[in-house]
Each structure stands twice: as C-alpha cells, then as structure tokens.
Scaffold this motif. Structure first.
Motif, short mmCIF file in Angstrom:
data_model
loop_
_atom_site.label_atom_id
_atom_site.label_comp_id
_atom_site.label_asym_id
_atom_site.label_seq_id
_atom_site.Cartn_x
_atom_site.Cartn_y
_atom_site.Cartn_z
N LEU A 127 43.49 25.66 45.45
CA LEU A 127 43.76 26.49 44.61
C LEU A 127 43.62 28.36 44.69
N LEU A 128 41.73 28.44 44.67
CA LEU A 128 40.81 28.94 44.10
C LEU A 128 41.12 29.75 46.36
N ASN A 129 41.24 29.62 47.12
CA ASN A 129 42.05 29.83 48.32
C ASN A 129 42.89 30.39 48.57
N TYR A 130 43.78 29.56 47.48
CA TYR A 130 45.47 30.09 47.98
C TYR A 130 45.33 31.94 47.46
N ALA A 178 40.25 43.06 40.03
CA ALA A 178 40.40 41.75 39.91
C ALA A 178 39.60 41.08 41.29
N ILE A 179 39.38 41.09 42.51
CA ILE A 179 38.62 40.47 43.66
C ILE A 179 37.29 40.75 43.22
N SER A 180 37.10 41.45 42.48
CA SER A 180 35.17 41.38 42.19
C SER A 180 34.52 40.77 41.23
N SER A 181 36.09 40.32 40.56
CA SER A 181 35.78 39.02 39.51
C SER A 181 36.07 37.88 39.95
N LEU A 186 33.11 33.05 42.04
CA LEU A 186 33.22 32.09 43.05
C LEU A 186 31.67 31.77 44.05
N ARG A 187 30.43 33.15 43.14
CA ARG A 187 29.28 33.12 43.24
C ARG A 187 28.41 32.28 42.70
N LEU A 205 34.05 26.10 49.54
CA LEU A 205 33.67 27.18 48.93
C LEU A 205 33.11 28.61 49.33
N ASP A 206 32.10 28.16 50.65
CA ASP A 206 31.62 29.15 50.85
C ASP A 206 32.32 29.72 52.13
N ASP A 207 33.74 29.18 52.24
CA ASP A 207 34.22 30.40 53.25
C ASP A 207 35.13 30.76 52.96
N ILE A 208 35.82 30.76 51.36
CA ILE A 208 36.33 31.41 50.56
C ILE A 208 35.74 32.22 49.69
N TYR A 209 34.26 32.28 49.77
CA TYR A 209 33.53 33.41 49.25
C TYR A 209 34.13 34.92 50.19
N ILE A 210 33.31 33.82 51.59
CA ILE A 210 33.86 35.05 52.65
C ILE A 210 34.98 35.76 52.93
N GLU A 211 36.28 34.91 52.67
CA GLU A 211 37.16 35.38 52.65
C GLU A 211 37.54 36.47 51.90
N THR A 212 37.25 35.96 50.68
CA THR A 212 37.35 37.13 49.89
C THR A 212 36.30 38.33 49.24
N SER A 213 35.39 38.38 49.97
CA SER A 213 34.43 39.34 50.21
C SER A 213 34.55 40.56 51.34
N GLN A 214 35.74 39.84 52.55
CA GLN A 214 36.32 40.40 53.61
C GLN A 214 37.85 40.69 53.04
#
Length: 308
Positions: A127-130, A178-181, A186-187, A205-214
């Motif tokens: 859900l978070l990845n979506y 929004a993305i920063s929060s 995720l962190r 979870l690591d993949d989601i964090y990387i995708e969010t950072s990108q």
C-alpha cells in the motif's frame, strides 16, 4: 462506504464482514466513523488526520494498534486547472486485522501492485509502495504538461499559460512536503521494532524507501527547473505582445501614408496642374495614384532597410 477484503492466494479478494482481514472505508459517513471508533477503539483525532490534506505523514504506536498516516496524490480534476493536490490516507494495523481510511478508491485488485502478498505486513508495504508509484506517475504527467505549455508559450500572448505554470510550481511544492514526510515515516519503519518484518518485507521496505528518495529528487529537480524558468517564460509572453504591437504600428503607418497623399489632393483648393475650375488636367487621377504608390514604396523600403 465500507468494503471488506481478505488475503487469498497471495492477492486481495473481496470477503464478507465476519471473515475480513482488511476493512476499507472510503469517504465514510459520520455513522460509519462512530461505528469504527466503537468497534476498534480508534482515536477521533487520528481518524480525522487520515482525511486532513494538510496533515503530515506520521507513525504512531498505541497499545492495541499501530497507526500510519501516509500521503498520496489526489485524483486530478479538470476544474483544478493544472493544480495537483495531495491528500492523506490512514492505515491502522492490529494483531490480525487492518483498517484503511481514505477519501478515494484504491486499486487493491491491481495484480501488478498488489500481488505475491504473504502477510498483512506485506500488504501494508504494498500500500505504501503504491503511494510512491502514484507520485512518480503524477510527476511524469506534470513533466508532459509542462512541455505542452512551453510549446504554447512560444506563440502565446495570454496570461493563462503562465497561470498554468504557477499552478504546476505550486503543485510541486505540495509534493515536496508530502514526499518528504512519507520518507520520514519509511525511515522510522526501518528502525521500528513494534512491527516484526521478515527479511523479504525488510527488502521491500528498503526498495520503497529508495523509490521514494528517487521520487523526492525528481520532484526537486522539476521544481527547480520550473521556478528558474518562470521569469524567462513571462518575458516570452511580453516579447510576443511587443512584437504584435510593433506589427500593428507598422501597419497603421503604412495605411496612413497613402491616406495622407489622397487626403492632400482631396482638399478644395487649386493645384499647379489644375489651372482653374474650368480646366481639369486629363491625368490628375493617375498622377495622384502614382504618388500614392511611390509614397507607399518609399515607406516599405525604409521599413525594410532600417527595420523600423
């Protein structure tokens, strides 16, 4: 609206209330919210946060459940006039059940985004990845819209395209917050001990964090480009208007020159070749026409030579 789901063969399937593992409330009524507070002992403030567009993403731990308030893009409406907004949704994780609060539908039946789900924790991560995927898709749309507006600005003399640009810049500011929060949540999840993640879930979870950072970097770059080019685009509109005014002035002067010649010879006075009222020069009309042509030609020559 209340919907019930369960995990079946690695996917999300519809279920009856008594067998549901996932309860999803979309734009719930006050009666449904009261029932949620009564059945799950949820805090009213936390429930309200799930629908608050200005609420930052956060992670909270209570005795009976863990609450995640996460940000996602709001569905675009044509009435928004190129202003992309952000909304929130809430995920409440119990021991063997999950409650989702949202102001819009979520594609839980999407096999690409919600597949190979082995646990409720895995479902939450999907859900978070979506949400991260949804932000990335909106950024691609904003980039394409920006390119189209830039093409319109090359020949535009209206302010509406500049206003569309302002809307895109404002949208990117919302997205950055929004993305920063989301990134902060995720962190915290990576070091959160109240939810026991398996190795596969930790990798996801690591993949989601990387995708969010990108996604964060992409939003920053796009925001910087739009902001730095706003003055240049405003200058383009101003220059287009100045060019039009210049052409209109040239056209006006070009019309005034022959008009002046014709008006000069239409005055009720005697001219050197007229010789009195009883005598008319046989070529007076053509002489005036030739003078008009010569005056217009001289003006066009001067305009072309000196770029007036």
């Amino acid at each position: 609206m209340v919907k019930y789901y369960k995990l079946q063969v690695g996917r999300v399937a519809a279920a009856e209330k008594h067998e549901a593992e996932i309860t999803m409330l979309v734009c719930p009524s006050q009666e449904e919210i009261n029932g949620l507070m009564r059945d799950y002992q949820l805090d009213e403030h936390t429930i309200a946060s799930a629908f608050d567009t200005e609420e930052l993403a956060r992670l909270e731990y209570e005795d009976d459940y863990t609450a995640i308030i996460f940000k996602k893009p709001k569905s675009y409406n044509a009435e928004d006039r190129f202003l992309f907004r952000v909304t929130s949704f809430g995920v409440f994780i119990f021991a063997n059940k999950i409650v989702i609060l949202s102001d819009g539908e979520m594609p839980l039946h999407d096999e690409k985004r919600f597949s190979r789900i082995t646990s409720l924790n895995m479902f939450v991560l999907r859900l978070l990845n979506y949400s991260a995927y949804h932000f990335s898709e909106h950024l691609r749309i904003i980039n394409r819209v920006n390119d189209e507006i830039e093409a319109k600005l090359v020949s535009s003399m209206e302010n509406k395209y500049l206003l569309y640009m302002f809307g895109l810049c404002k949208s990117l500011v919302y997205y950055l917050d929004a993305i920063s929060s989301n990134q902060t949540v995720l962190r915290r999840l990576q070091s959160w001990r109240n939810l026991s993640f398996s190795e596969a879930e930790k990798d996801l979870l690591d993949d989601i964090y990387i995708e969010t950072s990108q996604c964060m970097r992409q939003t920053e770059n796009l925001s910087n480009i739009l902001s730095s080019m706003m003055d240049a685009r405003a200058s383009i509109v101003s220059n287009n208007l100045n060019t039009l005014m210049k052409r209109l002035n040239v056209l006006t002067i070009g019309i005034m020159v022959p008009t002046f010649v014709v008006s000069f010879f239409s005055m009720n006075i005697l001219y050197p070749f007229e010789m009195g009222a009883e005598f008319q020069h046989p070529y007076s009309f053509w002489i005036i026409v030739v003078l008009v042509i010569l005056a217009t030609t001289a003006f066009l020559f001067l305009h072309k030579k000196h770029k007036l």
